[in-house]
Enzyme design. Structure first.
Site, PDB file in Angstrom:
ATOM      1  CD  GLU A 252      -4.001   2.375  -5.557  1.00 38.45           C
ATOM      2  OE1 GLU A 252      -4.505   1.287  -5.303  1.00 38.45           O
ATOM      3  OE2 GLU A 252      -2.822   2.635  -5.285  1.00 38.45           O
TER       4      GLU A 252
ATOM      5  CG  HIS B  46      -3.322  -1.482  -6.752  1.00 37.77           C
ATOM      6  ND1 HIS B  46      -3.913  -0.898  -5.669  1.00 37.77           N
ATOM      7  CD2 HIS B  46      -3.049  -2.762  -6.369  1.00 37.77           C
ATOM      8  CE1 HIS B  46      -3.997  -1.762  -4.665  1.00 37.77           C
ATOM      9  NE2 HIS B  46      -3.478  -2.912  -5.072  1.00 37.77           N
TER      10      HIS B  46
ATOM     11  NE  ARG C 118      -4.144  -1.779   0.229  1.00 37.89           N
ATOM     12  CZ  ARG C 118      -4.182  -2.960  -0.360  1.00 37.89           C
ATOM     13  NH1 ARG C 118      -3.139  -3.360  -1.082  1.00 37.89           N
ATOM     14  NH2 ARG C 118      -5.228  -3.755  -0.237  1.00 37.89           N
TER      15      ARG C 118
END
Length: 354
Positions: free
Chosen positions: A293, A312, A265
């Site tokens: 993100e 991601h 993360r």
């Protein structure tokens, strides 16, 4: 709500088999089911359970979803499943199990579920496999200095060059890789790295020296790991205590030309401090996760030559999604047979997992 692929007509369980077909509901992003569940797995779901494959719920307040929820014993969830809070559970008196066809259950399995005693299982082990493969690929490429060599080769365009002299430290023989976190992914990374001639370090406050040795690594403190490693790869959970676990001071401990890999993360790394180091060219980074993100368009991370930036995607992608759905079907088969889940999630473990 949307439709997954049409399933063959469900077949009843064989008489006397001891299996039953619990009322089961798909709960995930409306467009996910068709990509997650292939035809053979959908056929298994409909054979094992009383499941309407045309109903995929991403909003429990929808009248059709609310009606189905009243009879549901098992939820097969995926990314985008709404939180199963007190108000939802009040509408689902028969709910007994949540089978998550993805990784973390933190986003939808609430304290209300644990208080109810609902059984929970996750395909986190299946999602860990591609993350570990992504990580190991970049660890090996980083030590080989392949990205820098690629750019160097392009720039020279046909001009002979002594590559052995130019890259005297390139390669994986006796290089040191530090793994932060003995999570499912961290353990799989260690397993995949063991056949290579690497020195493996591990930092995890829940793993002692003997267990680390069984995993093929040496247990060390995080400062020592950062100072000694050619590549540091982060696999710890996102918790208040792990925010900026790799902070400015620890980034400064990394030696010149070291590489930081983060597939966990974005919050685990002090991104501002990392950018400062990367702008000098002193360090390299492979980042599949960032904070936020989706980075703003003006982030230097998009363009720095010493950075590999991906959106991601280290986890299950494309055909890898089918592995998670198949894992969920396996757990549903165990449930219908009255067997315990093979990969249960317990409340005490969920609190310190990703």
């Amino acid at each position: 709500m949307s439709n997954p692929p049409t399933a063959p007509a469900p077949q009843p369980s064989p008489a006397g088999s001891g299996h039953r077909r619990p009322r089961t509901l798909l709960a995930m992003h409306a467009d996910l089911a068709a990509r997650l569940i292939d035809r053979p797995t959908l056929a298994r779901f409909t054979a094992l359970a009383d499941l309407d494959p045309t109903l995929v719920v991403d909003d429990f307040t929808n009248p059709r979803a609310a009606a189905a929820l009243r009879e549901t014993e098992v939820i097969v969830s995926g990314w985008g499943c709404p939180p199963l809070d007190e108000s939802v559970l009040a509408q689902a008196p028969a709910l007994r199990a949540v089978i998550h066809a993805a990784g973390s259950v933190k986003h939808h399995v609430t304290d209300a579920c644990w208080r109810r005693g609902i059984q929970v299982t996750s395909a986190a082990w299946a999602n860990a496999l591609p993350v570990a493969e992504y990580t190991v690929a970049f660890v090996l490429l980083a030590n080989k200095e392949l990205l820098r060599m690629r750019d160097d080769y392009r720039a020279r365009r046909g001009v002979p060059h002594d590559w052995l002299a130019a890259y005297p430290r390139a390669g994986n023989h006796r290089r040191t890789v530090g793994v932060v976190g003995a999570s499912r992914i961290g353990r799989r990374v260690l397993e995949l790295l063991r056949p290579h001639d690497l020195d493996l370090l591990l930092h995890d406050p829940y793993v002692d020296a003997s267990e680390a040795e069984r995993l093929g690594a040496r247990a060390v403190g995080l400062d020592e790991l950062c100072a000694a490693s050619d590549v540091v790869t982060v696999h710890a959970p996102e918790l208040p205590s792990t925010r900026h676990l790799v902070d400015r001071r620890r980034l400064a401990l990394l030696h010149d030309d070291a590489t930081l890999v983060n597939t966990s993360r974005g919050s685990l790394v002090d991104q501002e401090a990392l950018v400062d180091e990367l702008l000098t060219g002193r360090l390299n980074a492979v980042l599949d996760v960032t904070e936020p993100e989706v980075l703003p368009a003006d982030s230097p991370l998009y363009d720095l030559p010493n950075v590999v930036l991906t959106p991601h995607v280290a986890g299950s992608l494309g055909g890898e999604l089918h592995r998670m759905a198949a894992a969920a079907a396996d757990e549903l088969a165990r449930y219908t047979a009255g067997l315990p889940f093979a990969h249960p999630v317990h409340h005490e473990d969920a609190a310190r997992s990703a």
